[in-house]
Scaffold this motif. Structure first.
Motif, PDB file in Angstrom:
ATOM      1  N   GLY A 107       0.805  -1.216   0.000  1.00 59.75           N
ATOM      2  CA  GLY A 107       0.000   0.000   0.000  1.00 59.75           C
ATOM      3  C   GLY A 107       0.836   1.263   0.000  1.00 59.75           C
ATOM      4  N   SER A 108       2.151   1.116   0.201  1.00 60.46           N
ATOM      5  CA  SER A 108       3.013   2.296   0.269  1.00 60.46           C
ATOM      6  C   SER A 108       3.207   2.935  -1.107  1.00 60.46           C
ATOM      7  CB  SER A 108       4.376   1.921   0.853  1.00 60.46           C
ATOM      8  OG  SER A 108       4.998   0.946   0.038  1.00 60.46           O
ATOM      9  N   GLY A 109       2.931   2.145  -2.155  1.00 63.21           N
ATOM     10  CA  GLY A 109       3.158   2.648  -3.515  1.00 63.21           C
ATOM     11  C   GLY A 109       4.384   2.010  -4.132  1.00 63.21           C
ATOM     12  N   LYS A 110       4.761   0.865  -3.588  1.00 64.72           N
ATOM     13  CA  LYS A 110       5.989   0.181  -4.008  1.00 64.72           C
ATOM     14  C   LYS A 110       5.934  -0.260  -5.475  1.00 64.72           C
ATOM     15  CE  LYS A 110       6.878  -3.471  -1.601  1.00 64.72           C
ATOM     16  NZ  LYS A 110       6.735  -4.621  -2.498  1.00 64.72           N
ATOM     17  N   THR A 111       4.860  -0.961  -5.851  1.00 71.21           N
ATOM     18  CA  THR A 111       4.753  -1.460  -7.227  1.00 71.21           C
ATOM     19  C   THR A 111       4.781  -0.305  -8.231  1.00 71.21           C
ATOM     20  OG1 THR A 111       3.364  -3.222  -6.347  1.00 71.21           O
ATOM     21  CG2 THR A 111       3.438  -3.001  -8.729  1.00 71.21           C
ATOM     22  N   THR A 112       3.960   0.705  -7.957  1.00 70.93           N
ATOM     23  CA  THR A 112       3.909   1.878  -8.836  1.00 70.93           C
ATOM     24  C   THR A 112       5.268   2.559  -8.922  1.00 70.93           C
ATOM     25  OG1 THR A 112       1.718   2.195  -7.876  1.00 70.93           O
ATOM     26  CG2 THR A 112       2.522   3.929  -9.314  1.00 70.93           C
ATOM     27  N   SER A 113       5.932   2.701  -7.782  1.00 65.75           N
ATOM     28  CA  SER A 113       7.231   3.387  -7.770  1.00 65.75           C
ATOM     29  C   SER A 113       8.271   2.607  -8.556  1.00 65.75           C
ATOM     30  CB  SER A 113       7.720   3.583  -6.329  1.00 65.75           C
ATOM     31  OG  SER A 113       6.848   4.433  -5.643  1.00 65.75           O
ATOM     32  N   ILE A 114       8.229   1.277  -8.457  1.00 66.26           N
ATOM     33  CA  ILE A 114       9.176   0.453  -9.210  1.00 66.26           C
ATOM     34  C   ILE A 114       8.933   0.647 -10.709  1.00 66.26           C
ATOM     35  CG2 ILE A 114       9.776  -1.932  -9.817  1.00 66.26           C
ATOM     36  CD1 ILE A 114       9.451  -2.609  -6.836  1.00 66.26           C
ATOM     37  N   ALA A 115       7.662   0.658 -11.093  1.00 67.17           N
ATOM     38  CA  ALA A 115       7.328   0.874 -12.505  1.00 67.17           C
ATOM     39  C   ALA A 115       7.845   2.228 -12.982  1.00 67.17           C
ATOM     40  CB  ALA A 115       5.813   0.794 -12.690  1.00 67.17           C
ATOM     41  N   ALA A 139      -1.202 -10.623  -7.603  1.00 66.64           N
ATOM     42  CA  ALA A 139      -1.682  -9.415  -8.274  1.00 66.64           C
ATOM     43  C   ALA A 139      -0.565  -8.399  -8.467  1.00 66.64           C
ATOM     44  CB  ALA A 139      -2.826  -8.791  -7.482  1.00 66.64           C
ATOM     45  N   ALA A 140       0.324  -8.311  -7.479  1.00 65.92           N
ATOM     46  CA  ALA A 140       1.436  -7.356  -7.561  1.00 65.92           C
ATOM     47  C   ALA A 140       2.384  -7.749  -8.683  1.00 65.92           C
ATOM     48  CB  ALA A 140       2.180  -7.287  -6.228  1.00 65.92           C
ATOM     49  N   ALA A 141       2.666  -9.052  -8.778  1.00 64.92           N
ATOM     50  CA  ALA A 141       3.561  -9.539  -9.834  1.00 64.92           C
ATOM     51  C   ALA A 141       2.925  -9.334 -11.210  1.00 64.92           C
ATOM     52  CB  ALA A 141       3.896 -11.010  -9.605  1.00 64.92           C
ATOM     53  N   ASP A 142       1.595  -9.549 -11.297  1.00 65.18           N
ATOM     54  CA  ASP A 142       0.879  -9.316 -12.559  1.00 65.18           C
ATOM     55  C   ASP A 142       0.996  -7.853 -12.967  1.00 65.18           C
ATOM     56  OD1 ASP A 142       0.127 -11.937 -12.616  1.00 65.18           O
ATOM     57  OD2 ASP A 142      -1.908 -11.592 -11.861  1.00 65.18           O
ATOM     58  N   GLN A 143       0.753  -6.991 -11.985  1.00 62.02           N
ATOM     59  CA  GLN A 143       0.815  -5.550 -12.223  1.00 62.02           C
ATOM     60  C   GLN A 143       2.207  -5.159 -12.708  1.00 62.02           C
ATOM     61  OE1 GLN A 143      -2.048  -3.846 -11.951  1.00 62.02           O
ATOM     62  NE2 GLN A 143      -0.907  -2.197 -12.944  1.00 62.02           N
ATOM     63  N   LEU A 144       3.191  -5.715 -12.034  1.00 56.63           N
ATOM     64  CA  LEU A 144       4.585  -5.426 -12.372  1.00 56.63           C
ATOM     65  C   LEU A 144       4.906  -5.910 -13.790  1.00 56.63           C
ATOM     66  CD1 LEU A 144       6.753  -4.048 -10.670  1.00 56.63           C
ATOM     67  CD2 LEU A 144       7.606  -6.297 -10.026  1.00 56.63           C
ATOM     68  N   SER A 145       4.340  -7.078 -14.157  1.00 55.67           N
ATOM     69  CA  SER A 145       4.564  -7.619 -15.512  1.00 55.67           C
ATOM     70  C   SER A 145       4.014  -6.680 -16.572  1.00 55.67           C
ATOM     71  CB  SER A 145       3.886  -8.984 -15.673  1.00 55.67           C
ATOM     72  OG  SER A 145       4.471  -9.913 -14.808  1.00 55.67           O
TER      73      SER A 145
END
Ligand code: GDP
Length: 298
Positions: A107-115, A139-145
């Protein structure tokens, strides 16, 4: 758009809290100082830094009239508090790949920030491998993909529930084999217990260290700026476990607690490397102390 414009837009809520124009013409008395103090605290600048600023303002301006010069004085105080002799850019490895380990609670914004980070580094001409070590959150891995594909990065992911350390291992091998410029390692942000999570992060870090000596070159902690002082407690916990080298502070556009940048720097002695000022892909901006302070006082 220029950096200052982006910062201004992203930090508008905190700037509104300071509302500098309303200070002008007022006498710098106890009431004034109390109000300034309360605003700095509300902006989550932190108790220590706030006390320091109030003391300096009292000494320099007691019983004078608040004007442009006083604002400059406060700005300089903040800039000094934010001054970091370390470079605010990411460390680049002498020998490829540069490895950036990214941590932070869900929820911190990690996935978005990595992208956003991947896109930025890609735009600068780097080849990138992303390691999706959060194997518990499919879901996070899918999003990251999806992000990875869009940004033209390669992604290494394991089966759901796979050992995150083995995903990290494979990603290191892939990056080495392809002579990739940058390896970004995503990690889980929540497990059954905090101890469990910290142990897993330590394990991932040691696998990376063994595969690529001298790495990780950065351990970046993603913190939700809206969490204010709670973010500091998270930073303490993660730093103890994996020795963070810097912070990505997200969602500053949604909060008036932008002062937490000062608290992170002061309490944690950690440089803020990037700030998130919106949801769009180019809303992750390299942190610049002077621009940051200037945009809070407009
Ligand atoms: P994760 O659980 O830590 O991986 O978090 P996500 O990357 O999925 O982000 C959680 C939510 O926060 C998403 O809706 C993002 O769009 C949003 N978000 C992330 N960074 C920012 C930011 O800098 N500003 C704003 N407004 N939203 C953000």
């Amino acid at each position: 758009k220029g950096l200052l414009e982006r910062f201004k837009k992203g930090l508008a809520k905190t700037a509104q809290l300071f509302n500098v124009r309303s200070w002008f013409g007022r006498k710098v008395d106890q009431e004034f100082l109390d109000e300034l103090e309360s605003r700095l605290i509300q902006a989550d600048v932190g108790v220590v830094a706030t006390a320091q600023i109030i003391k300096s303002v009292r000494e320099a301006y007691a019983d004078q009239t608040a004007d442009e010069e006083l604002v400059e004085f406060v700005k300089n105080q903040l800039k000094e508090l934010l001054h970091d002799p370390r470079p605010d850019v990411l460390t680049v490895a002498a020998k490829k790949p540069s490895v950036y380990l990214i941590a932070g609670v869900n929820g911190s914004g990690k996935t978005t920030s990595i992208a956003k980070l991947a896109q930025r580094l890609r735009d600068q001409g780097n080849s990138i491998v992303l390691a999706a070590c959060d194997t518990f959150r499919a879901a996070a891995a899918d999003q990251l993909s999806i992000w990875a594909e869009r940004a033209g990065c390669e992604i290494v992911r394991g089966a759901p529930g796979a050992d995150p350390a083995s995903v990290a291992h494979d990603a290191c091998q892939r990056a080495l084999a392809r002579s990739t410029d940058v390896l970004i390692v995503d990690t889980a942000g929540r497990l059954h217990t905090q101890t469990h999570l910290m142990r897993e992060l330590e394990k991932i870090k040691s696998v990376i260290q063994r595969q690529i000596p001298g790495s990780p070159h950065e351990v970046l902690l993603v913190l939700d700026g809206g969490n204010g002082q709670n973010a500091i407690r998270q930073a303490e916990m993660f730093t103890k476990a994996i020795g963070c080298t810097g912070v990505i502070l997200t969602k500053l556009d949604g909060t008036a607690k932008g002062g937490v940048v000062v608290a992170v720097r002061q309490t944690m002695k950690l440089p803020v490397k990037f700030i998130g000022v919106g949801e769009a892909i180019d809303d992750l901006q390299p942190f610049d102390a002077d621009t940051f302070v200037e945009s809070l006082f407009t």
